[in-house]
Design a protein around this motif. Structure first.
Motif, PDB file in Angstrom:
ATOM      1  N   PHE A  59      -5.140   3.956  -2.939  1.00 50.96           N
ATOM      2  CA  PHE A  59      -3.817   4.478  -3.408  1.00 50.96           C
ATOM      3  C   PHE A  59      -3.083   3.556  -4.452  1.00 50.96           C
ATOM      4  N   ARG A  60      -2.439   3.885  -5.404  1.00 54.28           N
ATOM      5  CA  ARG A  60      -1.600   3.049  -6.185  1.00 54.28           C
ATOM      6  C   ARG A  60      -0.148   3.068  -5.641  1.00 54.28           C
ATOM      7  N   ILE A  61       0.380   1.740  -5.557  1.00 50.27           N
ATOM      8  CA  ILE A  61       1.589   1.946  -5.184  1.00 50.27           C
ATOM      9  C   ILE A  61       2.650   1.160  -6.225  1.00 50.27           C
ATOM     10  N   SER A  62       3.964   1.646  -6.268  1.00 47.45           N
ATOM     11  CA  SER A  62       4.856   1.266  -7.054  1.00 47.45           C
ATOM     12  C   SER A  62       5.387  -0.115  -6.764  1.00 47.45           C
ATOM     13  N   SER A  63       4.987  -1.407  -7.400  1.00 48.53           N
ATOM     14  CA  SER A  63       5.462  -2.627  -6.913  1.00 48.53           C
ATOM     15  C   SER A  63       7.062  -2.579  -7.241  1.00 48.53           C
ATOM     16  N   ARG A  64       7.539  -1.911  -8.095  1.00 50.14           N
ATOM     17  CA  ARG A  64       9.187  -1.726  -8.310  1.00 50.14           C
ATOM     18  C   ARG A  64       9.874  -1.016  -7.095  1.00 50.14           C
ATOM     19  N   ASP A  65       9.247  -0.113  -6.494  1.00 57.89           N
ATOM     20  CA  ASP A  65       9.776   0.264  -5.494  1.00 57.89           C
ATOM     21  C   ASP A  65       9.767  -0.342  -4.073  1.00 57.89           C
ATOM     22  N   LEU A  66       8.595  -1.097  -4.120  1.00 55.35           N
ATOM     23  CA  LEU A  66       8.568  -2.135  -2.835  1.00 55.35           C
ATOM     24  C   LEU A  66       9.536  -3.122  -3.011  1.00 55.35           C
ATOM     25  N   VAL A  67      10.026  -3.664  -4.304  1.00 54.01           N
ATOM     26  CA  VAL A  67      10.879  -4.727  -4.589  1.00 54.01           C
ATOM     27  C   VAL A  67      12.324  -4.215  -4.369  1.00 54.01           C
ATOM     28  N   TYR A  68      12.378  -3.257  -5.350  1.00 61.08           N
ATOM     29  CA  TYR A  68      14.019  -2.891  -5.336  1.00 61.08           C
ATOM     30  C   TYR A  68      14.342  -1.721  -4.179  1.00 61.08           C
ATOM     31  N   ARG A  69      13.498  -1.013  -3.761  1.00 54.71           N
ATOM     32  CA  ARG A  69      13.981  -0.129  -2.464  1.00 54.71           C
ATOM     33  C   ARG A  69      13.559  -0.646  -1.033  1.00 54.71           C
ATOM     34  N   ASP A  70      12.809  -1.809  -1.078  1.00 53.59           N
ATOM     35  CA  ASP A  70      12.446  -2.512   0.188  1.00 53.59           C
ATOM     36  C   ASP A  70      11.631  -1.577   1.233  1.00 53.59           C
ATOM     37  N   ILE A  71      10.734  -0.865   0.464  1.00 54.59           N
ATOM     38  CA  ILE A  71       9.832  -0.120   1.175  1.00 54.59           C
ATOM     39  C   ILE A  71       8.690  -1.029   1.968  1.00 54.59           C
ATOM     40  N   ARG A  72       8.547  -0.683   3.286  1.00 49.14           N
ATOM     41  CA  ARG A  72       7.712  -1.265   3.989  1.00 49.14           C
ATOM     42  C   ARG A  72       6.391  -0.334   4.000  1.00 49.14           C
ATOM     43  N   VAL A  73       5.093  -1.104   3.806  1.00 51.47           N
ATOM     44  CA  VAL A  73       3.943  -0.527   3.813  1.00 51.47           C
ATOM     45  C   VAL A  73       3.098  -0.960   4.748  1.00 51.47           C
ATOM     46  N   VAL A  74       2.578  -0.153   5.951  1.00 49.85           N
ATOM     47  CA  VAL A  74       1.787  -0.733   6.798  1.00 49.85           C
ATOM     48  C   VAL A  74       0.535   0.193   6.972  1.00 49.85           C
ATOM     49  N   GLY A  75      -0.715  -0.428   7.193  1.00 51.46           N
ATOM     50  CA  GLY A  75      -1.680   0.351   7.708  1.00 51.46           C
ATOM     51  C   GLY A  75      -1.855   0.392   9.402  1.00 51.46           C
ATOM     52  N   THR A  76      -2.574   1.271   9.957  1.00 52.94           N
ATOM     53  CA  THR A  76      -2.807   1.429  11.483  1.00 52.94           C
ATOM     54  C   THR A  76      -4.143   2.024  11.744  1.00 52.94           C
ATOM     55  N   ILE A  77      -4.743   1.533  12.798  1.00 54.97           N
ATOM     56  CA  ILE A  77      -5.927   2.198  13.212  1.00 54.97           C
ATOM     57  C   ILE A  77      -5.679   2.520  14.871  1.00 54.97           C
ATOM     58  N   LEU A  78      -6.119   3.592  15.138  1.00 49.65           N
ATOM     59  CA  LEU A  78      -5.779   3.824  16.752  1.00 49.65           C
ATOM     60  C   LEU A  78      -4.456   3.385  17.288  1.00 49.65           C
ATOM     61  N   GLY A  79      -4.336   3.277  18.635  1.00 51.31           N
ATOM     62  CA  GLY A  79      -3.429   2.575  19.277  1.00 51.31           C
ATOM     63  C   GLY A  79      -4.004   1.682  20.507  1.00 51.31           C
ATOM     64  N   SER A  80      -3.101   1.199  21.253  1.00 50.06           N
ATOM     65  CA  SER A  80      -3.886   0.550  22.613  1.00 50.06           C
ATOM     66  C   SER A  80      -4.495   1.463  23.328  1.00 50.06           C
ATOM     67  N   ILE A  81      -5.183   0.742  24.379  1.00 49.59           N
ATOM     68  CA  ILE A  81      -5.714   1.727  25.514  1.00 49.59           C
ATOM     69  C   ILE A  81      -4.767   2.056  26.478  1.00 49.59           C
ATOM     70  N   LYS A  82      -3.652   1.204  26.494  1.00 48.01           N
ATOM     71  CA  LYS A  82      -2.492   1.585  27.233  1.00 48.01           C
ATOM     72  C   LYS A  82      -1.888   2.764  26.709  1.00 48.01           C
ATOM     73  N   MET A  83      -1.585   3.116  25.444  1.00 47.41           N
ATOM     74  CA  MET A  83      -1.284   3.967  24.802  1.00 47.41           C
ATOM     75  C   MET A  83      -2.126   5.245  25.100  1.00 47.41           C
ATOM     76  N   LEU A  84      -3.203   4.960  25.147  1.00 43.13           N
ATOM     77  CA  LEU A  84      -4.278   6.135  25.302  1.00 43.13           C
ATOM     78  C   LEU A  84      -3.867   6.985  26.691  1.00 43.13           C
ATOM     79  N   GLN A  85      -3.604   6.184  27.768  1.00 40.16           N
ATOM     80  CA  GLN A  85      -3.369   6.778  29.052  1.00 40.16           C
ATOM     81  C   GLN A  85      -1.940   7.254  29.094  1.00 40.16           C
ATOM     82  N   GLU A  86      -1.199   6.699  28.121  1.00 37.65           N
ATOM     83  CA  GLU A  86       0.258   7.014  28.024  1.00 37.65           C
ATOM     84  C   GLU A  86       0.471   8.467  27.147  1.00 37.65           C
ATOM     85  N   ILE A  87      -0.250   8.830  26.354  1.00 35.57           N
ATOM     86  CA  ILE A  87      -0.406  10.127  25.741  1.00 35.57           C
ATOM     87  C   ILE A  87      -1.167  11.137  26.630  1.00 35.57           C
ATOM     88  N   MET A  88      -2.097  10.824  27.451  1.00 32.25           N
ATOM     89  CA  MET A  88      -2.798  11.868  28.329  1.00 32.25           C
ATOM     90  C   MET A  88      -1.640  12.263  29.268  1.00 32.25           C
TER      91      MET A  88
END
Length: 369
Positions: free
Chosen positions: A299-328
């Motif tokens: 993906f292309r991301i606007s560095s201007r938005d990151l700087v002037y709008r203070d947008i935080r970009v994070v990536g994620t994979i799965l959740g913890s195994i504790k969360m797995l039982q939580e969602i069940m």
């Protein structure tokens, strides 16, 4: 003596169909190992990418059995089971995530107690662990060996075909929603709301008390998202003008400046730049863009938005195994179920063909029992 055999759906090369054949039944080798008899296994978008040779971090060795959305019954433990394996009994129904199979428990990932997905001295992203259905054989088979540390029990009122997709699609979007730290009443946007992760995200967001906008750009997924009966506002990105949408949200929230209008977090579940841009522009200043999907083009991301709008970009994979039982427990309490298209195990290739028509929801094979 010949090894016991089992039926499995096997791929023997990239860009080739599944072949139903007899293969050796897997054996328990480690004290953490648990042998499952499969009841259901989900087909994930990642399975399709792997079959096309697009999953470079975890290339398979052929012949290969994929699927990391696994639901089954424990039929055997190690003769000297570990403390983790001893938590389970023969006959219990469980789901298993793709990771972590045999985490090392010693690396920086496993020992980092500050991680939000820290799990008792091991990590779902341990660089030394294996991945069901990717770097090791997975769930498109009658039996599979999994790690007791990657399990959660299936509640009595949840079917195996509903439970299997929760072990990847469910835990991925739930973990993403939790990672933002948002509170009930805040706004979220789910970009790709009619897909496998997206429609579950709409239901989880309801249960978590968020004000939700679901976004898609295809008729089938939009119909599916609107049929769920959630509180989310589902919009067609093809017909929506961003300025009008943000102005309306601003009016609802009593905001007068564009930069304070919109959502607190947007979850990117699609792989095209137009969808990413729609979600990114919908975020208000100081909000969060959570990238869940990944494409070869990126993906292309606007560095201007990151700087002037203070947008935080994070990536994620799965959740913890504790969360797995939580969602069940959450799905059992709130009657949250994925929308599934179920095929018999021997018709996996037909499932794949139907999946690529893009109608949305989750696709699952069910074993004969």
């Amino acid at each position: 003596m010949a090894k016991p055999q089992m039926k499995a759906q096997v791929i023997e090369d990239f860009n080739s169909p599944y072949i139903l054949k007899d293969v050796p039944k897997p054996e328990i080798e480690d004290e953490n190992d648990v042998l499952l008899k499969l009841h259901a296994a989900g087909y994930c978008h990642t399975d399709g990418m792997m079959c096309l040779g697009q999953c470079k971090p975890d290339p398979p060795k052929f012949p290969h059995i994929n699927s990391h959305e696994i639901a089954g019954e424990i039929v055997a433990l190690h003769e000297k089971p570990s403390e983790y394996a001893r938590k389970y009994k023969i006959g219990e129904r469980v789901i298993s995530t793709g990771r972590p199979f045999h985490p090392c428990g010693k690396c920086f990932e496993c020992l980092d107690t500050t991680r939000p997905d820290y799990d008792d001295g091991y990590s779902i992203v341990c660089p030394h662990c294996s991945f069901n259905g990717m770097s090791k054989d997975g769930g498109f088979a009658e039996y599979v060996v999994v790690d007791a540390r990657q399990l959660a029990r299936i509640p009595d009122n949840v079917k195996a075909t509903d439970a299997a997709p929760l072990s990847c699609a469910g835990i991925t979007i739930y973990g993403a929603l939790k990672r933002t730290g948002l509170q009930p009443g805040q706004r979220v946007a789910i970009i790709g709301a009619g897909g496998g992760l997206g429609h579950l995200g709409l239901r989880f967001a309801d249960a978590m008390g968020f004000r939700t906008i679901g976004v898609d750009a295809a008729d089938g997924p939009l119909d599916l998202a609107r049929s769920l009966g959630t509180k989310a506002e589902v919009i067609d990105a093809r017909e929506t003008k961003m300025e009008e949408l943000k102005s309306r949200l601003g009016e609802e929230d009593g905001k007068s400046l564009r930069d304070e209008m919109g959502v607190d977090a947007a979850f990117i579940l699609i792989e095209n730049q137009r969808g990413f841009d729609f979600g990114f522009d919908l975020i208000k200043n100081h909000g969060t863009c959570v990238v869940v999907s990944y494409s070869e083009a990126g993906f292309r991301i606007s560095s201007r938005d990151l700087v002037y709008r203070d947008i935080r970009v994070v990536g994620t994979i799965l959740g913890s195994i504790k969360m797995l039982q939580e969602i069940m427990d959450l799905v059992a309490k709130n009657d949250i179920r994925p929308v599934t298209t179920v095929y018999p195990f021997e018709k996996l290739n037909e499932l794949v063909e139907e999946y690529h028509k893009g109608k949305g929801g989750k696709f699952v094979v069910e074993m004969a029992r």
